[in-house]
Design an enzyme around this catalytic site. Structure first.
Site, PDB file in Angstrom:
ATOM      1  N   GLY A  97       0.711  -1.239   0.119  1.00  0.00           N
ATOM      2  CA  GLY A  97      -0.066   0.076   0.017  1.00  0.00           C
ATOM      3  C   GLY A  97       0.781   1.342   0.227  1.00  0.00           C
ATOM      4  N   GLU A 103       5.047   2.877   8.479  1.00  0.00           N
ATOM      5  CA  GLU A 103       4.887   1.679   9.225  1.00  0.00           C
ATOM      6  C   GLU A 103       6.270   1.108  10.054  1.00  0.00           C
ATOM      7  OE1 GLU A 103       1.181   0.012   6.176  1.00  0.00           O
ATOM      8  OE2 GLU A 103       3.502  -0.742   5.768  1.00  0.00           O
TER       9      GLU A 103
HETATM   10  C1  5RP Z   1       0.853  -1.264   3.481  1.00  0.00           C
HETATM   11  C2  5RP Z   1       0.932  -2.616   3.771  1.00  0.00           C
HETATM   12  C3  5RP Z   1      -0.039  -3.599   4.219  1.00  0.00           C
HETATM   13  O1  5RP Z   1      -0.011  -4.254   5.282  1.00  0.00           O
HETATM   14  C4  5RP Z   1       0.013  -4.652   3.136  1.00  0.00           C
HETATM   15  O2  5RP Z   1       0.372  -4.233   1.736  1.00  0.00           O
HETATM   16  C5  5RP Z   1      -1.229  -5.755   3.015  1.00  0.00           C
HETATM   17  O3  5RP Z   1      -2.240  -4.968   2.578  1.00  0.00           O
HETATM   18  P1  5RP Z   1      -3.354  -5.794   2.569  1.00  0.00           P
HETATM   19  O4  5RP Z   1      -3.816  -5.690   4.128  1.00  0.00           O
HETATM   20  O5  5RP Z   1      -4.493  -4.943   1.737  1.00  0.00           O
HETATM   21  O6  5RP Z   1      -3.477  -7.058   1.960  1.00  0.00           O
HETATM   22  O7  5RP Z   1       2.184  -3.022   4.212  1.00  0.00           O
HETATM   23  O8  5RP Z   1       1.871  -0.475   3.230  1.00  0.00           O
END
Ligand code: 5RP
Length: 217
Positions: A97, A103
């Site tokens: 994302g 994060e």
């Molecule tokens: C965002 C992230 C998310 O935790 C990762 O992409 C998982 O996404 P989703 O819960 O939509 O499968 O690292 O930067």
């Protein structure tokens, strides 16, 4: 069972790790959106959340969950987030994302990192999911050349700018045999802000939802 239903089931179990009136860290993505929904079911359950992205800010605001600045709190007791890939050692690839930098900061500032995934994300070795790297825009070509030297194939994430105003290079075909070593190597390239390997600071608890059960590791 759909992948979304598994994500929701994992999110429900993560609530067990949250104490009343806590201020917690909250990640980004569809799995974490289910977790925020669960939090919102108990109005006033937590005192607030440190958010990892503009997208998460928006959802927290919709549910009237107070957003707290990381700089105004000490160590967070718990950080809950999803992942794109995880191993049984709790090493992760994150950043699908694009929120990997915030994060990683929140993970570093938290006592316990609870990672919630569905079982399709559990892998024996990381690297099938392209590894996201946040890069200062002017360093794009230089960083891409350095990543090729490390054996990966970087691809610019099109039409995407991070919440910090940077670009993302997604690295394909990277053999991630030693996640901590690679995390260090990529971070040392000048112009890299962060990479999506969470190995030096892995998850503490993995909650994995499958068709039949939700297990905690
Ligand atoms: C965002 C992230 C998310 O935790 C990762 O992409 C998982 O996404 P989703 O819960 O939509 O499968 O690292 O930067």
């Amino acid at each position: 069972m759909s992948q979304d239903q598994k994500k929701r089931n994992a999110a429900k179990v993560a609530i067990d790790y949250i104490k009343n009136n806590a201020i917690i860290g909250v990640g980004t993505g569809s799995t974490i959106n289910f977790f925020i929904e669960e939090l919102a079911k108990n109005k006033g359950f937590i005192d607030g959340a440190v958010s990892s992205s503009v997208a998460t800010d928006k959802l927290l605001k919709e549910y009237n969950i107070p957003i707290i600045e990381l700089n105004s709190v000490d160590e967070l007791p718990v950080y809950v987030d999803g992942a794109d890939e995880a191993t049984k050692n709790k090493h992760l690839v994150k950043g699908g994302g694009g929120a990997l930098t915030r994060e990683k900061i929140i993970a570093a500032a938290s006592k316990k990192f609870v990672c919630i995934i569905d079982d399709t994300k559990l892998v024996p070795i990381l690297g099938k999911f392209p590894l996201p790297v946040e890069v200062i825009p002017m360093a794009q070509s230089y960083v891409a050349r350095e990543i090729i030297k490390l054996g990966g194939q970087p691809e610019l994430r099109r039409d995407f700018i991070t919440d910090n105003g940077n670009i993302i290079l997604d690295i394909h075909n990277m053999k991630i045999e030693n996640p901590s070593e690679l995390e260090n190597k990529i971070d040392q390239i000048t112009g890299v802000v962060t990479n999506g390997l969470f190995a030096k600071r892995p998850a503490d608890i993995l909650i994995i939802a499958s068709d039949t059960e939700v297990i905690k590791k």
